[in-house]
Every structure is written in structure tokens, then in C-alpha cells.
Design an enzyme around this catalytic site. Structure first.
Site, PDB file in Angstrom:
ATOM      1  N   SER A 297     -58.982  52.100  17.220  1.00 27.80           N
ATOM      2  CA  SER A 297     -58.031  52.711  16.299  1.00 27.80           C
ATOM      3  C   SER A 297     -58.030  51.833  15.057  1.00 27.80           C
ATOM      4  O   SER A 297     -57.649  50.670  15.119  1.00 27.80           O
ATOM      5  CB  SER A 297     -56.649  52.751  16.925  1.00 27.80           C
ATOM      6  N   ARG A 298     -58.517  52.394  13.943  1.00 29.37           N
ATOM      7  CA  ARG A 298     -58.765  51.519  12.785  1.00 29.37           C
ATOM      8  C   ARG A 298     -57.513  51.189  11.982  1.00 29.37           C
ATOM      9  O   ARG A 298     -57.463  50.174  11.330  1.00 29.37           O
ATOM     10  CB  ARG A 298     -59.816  52.163  11.871  1.00 29.37           C
ATOM     11  N   VAL A 299     -56.540  52.076  11.973  1.00 23.88           N
ATOM     12  CA  VAL A 299     -55.381  51.777  11.119  1.00 23.88           C
ATOM     13  C   VAL A 299     -54.076  51.633  11.888  1.00 23.88           C
ATOM     14  O   VAL A 299     -53.098  51.123  11.367  1.00 23.88           O
ATOM     15  CB  VAL A 299     -55.192  52.862  10.025  1.00 23.88           C
TER      16      VAL A 299
ATOM     17  N   THR B 209     -62.669  60.386  10.787  1.00 22.73           N
ATOM     18  CA  THR B 209     -61.381  59.996  11.367  1.00 22.73           C
ATOM     19  C   THR B 209     -61.164  58.482  11.300  1.00 22.73           C
ATOM     20  O   THR B 209     -62.057  57.730  10.940  1.00 22.73           O
ATOM     21  CB  THR B 209     -61.306  60.449  12.840  1.00 22.73           C
ATOM     22  N   ASP B 210     -59.950  58.069  11.685  1.00 20.58           N
ATOM     23  CA  ASP B 210     -59.596  56.646  11.608  1.00 20.58           C
ATOM     24  C   ASP B 210     -59.740  55.965  12.965  1.00 20.58           C
ATOM     25  O   ASP B 210     -59.068  54.970  13.230  1.00 20.58           O
ATOM     26  CB  ASP B 210     -58.143  56.491  11.146  1.00 20.58           C
TER      27      ASP B 210
END
Ligand code: ATP
Ligand code: MG
Length: 575
Positions: free
Chosen positions: A438-440, A412-413
């Protein structure tokens, strides 16, 4: 029974006449190079013959012909206007000696049937058992197929026949699925009548390629302040919700669905291996808040056979893809993937696959990656739709380093990590700010929220450190005390009631007012009331400010000043 290639068996309720025998032999010689056949009297055949050569069956019985006719009519499609279809079908139809590949059940039990004889069946193909039970071929061995059953295995006997459907597992899709509760095969289970099916899509499908996608750039707001301010989610993102049991995982997903009201996002909630009562509770909540108008619930409960639990998320994703391809934005919740992995593990073990780490089969990573990779934000020239996924994973005693959690974290991102300690201390939603990420989504966050959140994460991190350090300190100096008060005020701000998602302007007002230390003077128990007064005052007196934030995502210094002065006024009046 040993059925060799060169042996023919004729089944009938009466011995064939001499002419019939001649014709049969001629047929066998020309087609199969076989000189003779064995005759077996079968009184279940009312009229006609059934000839079996190796795996192939020639059906000249009345029953077989009727079945052919039925299949033929079904291929014509269409459910409503039967009469002209029937007329056309009868005129066009010629009975045919069909060659049908037939297999036999050699073993059955634990929801799995071993089938011999269907040499050309494909992986994932639907197999049809004699009395209408359906199954899916999941294990192709040299002379046997392992088939998982979608119904109770009591209805399948050893020795009964199995035929191929020629289709891989599919899912009916259509606009009318919105607002309905369906099972993993797409059948309605909410007693609201039939659903008009527009198409059938295979449940397994390639994820869109990189050219078909664009990067995540539009926010998908959850309405939960802690998430939207610090861990923003964008459309097309996959954000994992992870935590022990009873830490509010489902609630976050449901609140996110509630917050999509009026935002044009279609929601799909997939329940995997849950109690039927929890699922019906969720449907009731969604109905109560008007969210069923744009939501589909795909339910596979703990009492369903594990094959159904296994395919449920793929079915949900197929429906999501249908809407995405039409250009819609879709939010899909998989609740939860740990139970999904367990269902797949039991299937694999019964199929005789080698157990690996934690007894999961070797392809367990692929199980979830091929599901989650199907979430995407499609490029504008591909319709511009999106699938945002919120998979849920349950941990045992906070162990995020177990097999399934690490797998899904890496697919997941980002993850929202929920903690029992926080939950029980009343800090709900119990999001651990240090371990969540939350990476993106940052690129998708609205500028207004980004500017209002300011240094929130940093302030919280400082507060945690200070609080841990000062835990045993006796007297605190004024400055430290102030900092601790401010920190606990921030934690208070992150607390939010269930089923009460905030609109964007409320999130911004709360952030601006609290981060400016204005609320530090307010007592903890009054916080909620005061903040809600501040918001309603601004909504009443400065509607234009709220409007600019919501519609244009704008937040100027001027607007900040207005918010702060209005809030200060409200607090003064309250005190
Ligand atoms: P499970 O492991 O059983 O699936 P879960 O982690 O999904 O549990 P939920 O069912 O969402 O947890 O929530 C557990 C309980 O906590 C529920 O009774 C719910 O009403 C309550 N709860 C969840 N979030 C909040 C909140 N923000 N405020 C107050 N109560 C909450
Ligand atoms: Mg839950």
C-alpha cells in the site's frame, strides 16, 4: 438514399394546395436557396407536412407538434406537480417549425448501429432512435457515426431515423439512491419503487485537480487484520485487489463494506459483467448485515449489452462524486475491471478500431486511468469529501504481467495480491504478504495500529525464507523450531473468517498478544477460541482501554502492559 444539400423532399398524406405550395417554395428559397421539392406521399403522417432539406427536417405534423409540447413540458422539470406545470406550459407554448437534425441507420448489428447524417453529433452524445432505443456516439468518422446501443439491437432497423439529444450520457443522482440496486443507467431494478432524482450528471467528468486535493490522511479501515496492519488503506486511496478466480477478491471488498457500518462512509458496489445470481447473492449478504442502509449496488450483469457494462463503473463513480462533493466519504468497489476491459474490447473491435496488444484497443489504459483518477481526498475548502476505490482485477494463472493487470497496477496506489495456493491451503484471506503493498496508506494508518503492528511484515518475511529453506531439513534445532512455530502462529493470526470484520481495538489486541509470542504456546486449533476469549475479557474488564484505542487512536506502554497481563491470565485459565 442520397440526400444532397440542394434537394428538398416533402412528405405528407396529401398533395399540398396551390397556396401551400407557394408558401413552401418561398420558405425554401429564402432559407435554403432551393427552387423545388420532390413530393413523397406518406400515409403515416396523419395531418400536416414534413419537409426535409439535406440533414434538416421541418416538422409541421400534428405528431411533431405534440412531441414538441411533450419535450417542452419535460424541460420544465419536476415530476410531482403536473397540473400547474401543464397549465403554464399550454399557455406559454407556441408551435414552432423546428429544425431537427436527423440521421439514418445505415447498418445495425452486434449492439452497434452505424448512423449517417448527424454531422454535428458529439463524442459520447446520446442519440435517440425512432422507437425509443437510446445509444451513445462513440466513433465519429468522416461521414458516419458508430453508435453503441443501450437496448437490444433487434428494435433498430436499417433506414430508421435517429435524432440527437444534445446531451452526453448522464446519470441521475440523489440521496435516495442509497440503499438501492440500480442498473448502469441509474434505473432502479430492486422493485422498491421509483427513486427521487435530484440532478443529472454526465458520466464522464474531469478528475479533481491537484489544488482541489489533499494527501491521504484518514484511515479507511477494512476490519481485515492482514490489511489494516500491513497494507493500510486511506480515504481517497485506490487499492487494487488482484488474483485468480475464486481467491476471495469479492469477499475482501464486501467485508470492507460491512466494516463501514456506523463509520459514516457511503459505499457503492459496481458489478461489471457478473452473473445476476452472484449480484443478488451480494445484495442479500449486504442486506443481512445491515449494510444496504448505506450502500448502493450498480449492477451490469453478463447478459447486459456490453455498452452497459462499459459505462457501469463511470455511472457508479458519478454517483460517488455526487456524494463526495457534498462532503461525504465514499467507498467504491469496481468488481471487476478485467471484465470491463473485455466489454470495451468487444465494443472497439465491432466499431472497427485497430486491435493492439492482447487485441485491446490503444486507449485501454486511458479507459481505467480516467476512471480511477476520479478518486480523491478533497481539500477541506472543497468540502473535504473523499472517494476511496477498490478496483478488482482477475488474473489468469497468477500472471500479473498481463496487459490489463500491469495497467491497473500502475494506475493504483498499491495492490492486495491474492493467491490460489494460499487460498486452497486454508490461508484465507489469501493475501500474499510479499507481493502486496500500500503506497500511500501508511500516512493514514492510525498510530495505535502502527505501533501494535511493529515488525510484523519483517517477521513474516523472515519466516517465509526460513520455511522455504527448512522445507527439506530433517531435524531442527530448538531455536529454528521456535522461530518456525512463531511464524506459523503469525500466519494463523492472519486467517480471518468471512463477514467478520474486527473493530480497531480487537485488531490491536490480537496483534499485541500474538507478536509478543504469548500465543505460540496455544495449539493451532485453539487459537481462534483463545483469542476471542482474550478480547472479550479485555472488553469486559478494561473498557477504557478499548475506548481510548477506538476513539482517540491512542496506545500507551501502560495499555500494552494491561492487555498483555490480561491475555496471559486468560491463557492460563484456558489451559
Ligand atoms: P470470482 O473470481 O468468482 O469473482 P472471487 O475471487 O471474487 O471469485 P469470492 O467470491 O470472494 O472470490 O470467494 C470465493 C469463495 O471463497 C466463496 O465461496 C467465499 O465464501 C469463500 N471465501 C472467501 N473469503 C473467505 C474467507 N476469509 N474465509 C472462508 N471462505 C472464504
Ligand atoms: Mg468475485
Amino acid at each position: 438514399m442520397d440526400i444532397s444539400e440542394n434537394k428538398a423532399i416533402l412528405y405528407s398524406d396529401k398533395t399540398p394546395s396551390d397556396t401551400q405550395r407557394e408558401r413552401l417554395l418561398a420558405f425554401l428559397r429564402s432559407k435554403h436557396n432551393v427552387d423545388d421539392y420532390d413530393f413523397i406521399e406518406d400515409l403515416s403522417i396523419k395531418d400536416g407536412f414534413k419537409l426535409m432539406v439535406g440533414d434538416e427536417v421541418y416538422d409541421w405534423t400534428n405528431e411533431g407538434r405534440l412531441r414538441q409540447l411533450k419535450n417542452f413540458i419535460e424541460t420544465l422539470g419536476g415530476k410531482e406537480n403536473y397540473v400547474p406545470l401543464l397549465r403554464g406550459a399550454v399557455n406559454k407554448w407556441k408551435p414552432d417549425a423546428v429544425v431537427e437534425e436527423i440521421g439514418r441507420v445505415t447498418r445495425v448489428g452486434d449492439g452497434i448501429a452505424a448512423v449517417s447524417g448527424l454531422d454535428s453529433a458529439e463524442y459520447g452524445e446520446i442519440l435517440l432512435f425512432e422507437n425509443g432505443v437510446k445509444g451513445m456516439a462513440l466513433d465519429l468518422k468522416e461521414n458516419e457515426i458508430g453508435c453503441v446501443l443501450f437496448d437490444r439491437d433487434q428494435d433498430v432497423m436499417q433506414g430508421s431515423t435517429v435524432s440527437r439529444s444534445g446531451k452526453v450520457a448522464g446519470m441521475p443522482v440523489g440521496e435516495e439512491f442509497i440503499g438501492r440496486v440500480i442498473d448502469a443507467l441509474g434505473n432502479p431494478i430492486d422493485e422498491k419503487g421509483e427513486i427521487k432524482v435530484e440532478k443529472y450528471f454526465p458520466i464522464e467528468h474531469h478528475a479533481p485537480g491537484i489544488i482541489d486535493r489533499q494527501s491521504v490522511n484518514t484511515p479507511l479501515e477494512t476490519g481485515i487484520l492482514a490489511i489494516d496492519s500491513m497494507f493500510p488503506i486511506g480515504r481517497g486511496q485506490r487499492e487494487l485487489i488482484i488474483g485468480d478466480r475464486q481467491t476471495g477478491k469479492t469477499s475482501i471488498a464486501i467485508d470492507t463494506i460491512l466494516n463501514q457500518n456506523g463509520k459514516g462512509v457511503i459505499c457503492i458496489y459496481v458489478a461489471i459483467g457478473q452473473k445476476a445470481s452472484s449480484v443478488s447473492g451480494i445484495v442479500n449478504t449486504l442486506e443481512k448485515y445491515g449494510a444496504m442502509n448505506y450502500t448502493t449496488v450498480v449492477s451490469s450483469t453478463a447478459s447486459d449489452p456490453s455498452p452497459l457494462q462499459y459505462i457501469a463503473p463511470y455511472s457508479g463513480c458519478t454517483l460517488a462524486e455526487y456524494f463526495m462533493n457534498l462532503g461525504h466519504d465514499v467507498l467504491i468497489v469496481y468488481d471487476d475491471l478485467s471484465k470491463h476491459a473485455v466489454a470495451y474490447r468487444s465494443l472497439s473491435l465491432i466499431l472497427g478500431r485497430k486491435p493492439g496488444r492482447e487485441a485491446y484497443p490503444g486507449d485501454i489504459f486511458y479507459l481505467h486511468s480516467r476512471l480511477l483518477e476520479r478518486s480523491a481526498n478533497m481539500a477541506d475548502n472543497r468540502g473535504g469529501g473523499s472517494i476511496t476505490a477498490l478496483p478488482i482485477v482477475e488474473t489468469q494463472a497468477g500472471d500479473v504481467s498481463a496487459y490489463i493487470p500491469t495497467n491497473v497496477i500502475s494506475i493504483t496506489d498499491g495492490q492486495l495480491y491474492l493467491e490460489s495456493d494460499l487460498f486452497f491451503s486454508g490461508q484465507r484471506p489469501a493475501i500474499n504478504v510479499g507481493l502486496s503493498v500500500s503506497r500511500v496508506g501508511g500516512n493514514a494508518q492510525s498510530k495505535a495500529v502502527k505501533s501494535a503492528s511493529g515488525s510484523l511484515r519483517l517477521d513474516l518475511a523472515q519466516y517465509r525464507e526460513l520455511a522455504a529453506f527448512m522445507q527439506f531439513a530433517g531435524d531442527l534445532d530448538e531455536n529454528t523450531k521456535k522461530q518456525l512455530d512463531y511464524g506459523s502462529c503469525l500466519m494463523r493470526m492472519l486467517r480471518q473468517k468471512q463477514h467478520m470484520p474486527y473493530s480497531r481495538h480487537r485488531i490491536i489486541i490480537i496483534l499485541i498478544v500474538t507478536l509478543s509470542h504469548l500465543m505460540s504456546a496455544v495449539k493451532d486449533e485453539d487459537y481462534e477460541e483463545v483469542i476471542s476469549l482474550i478480547c472479550t475479557d479485555i472488553e469486559r474488564n478494561y473498557l477504557q482501554v478499548c475506548h481510548s484505542i477506538n476513539e482517540e487512536g491512542k496506545l500507551t506502554e501502560e495499555m500494552k502492559k494491561t492487555i498483555l497481563s490480561s491475555a496471559a491470565e486468560t491463557i492460563k485459565n484456558y489451559g
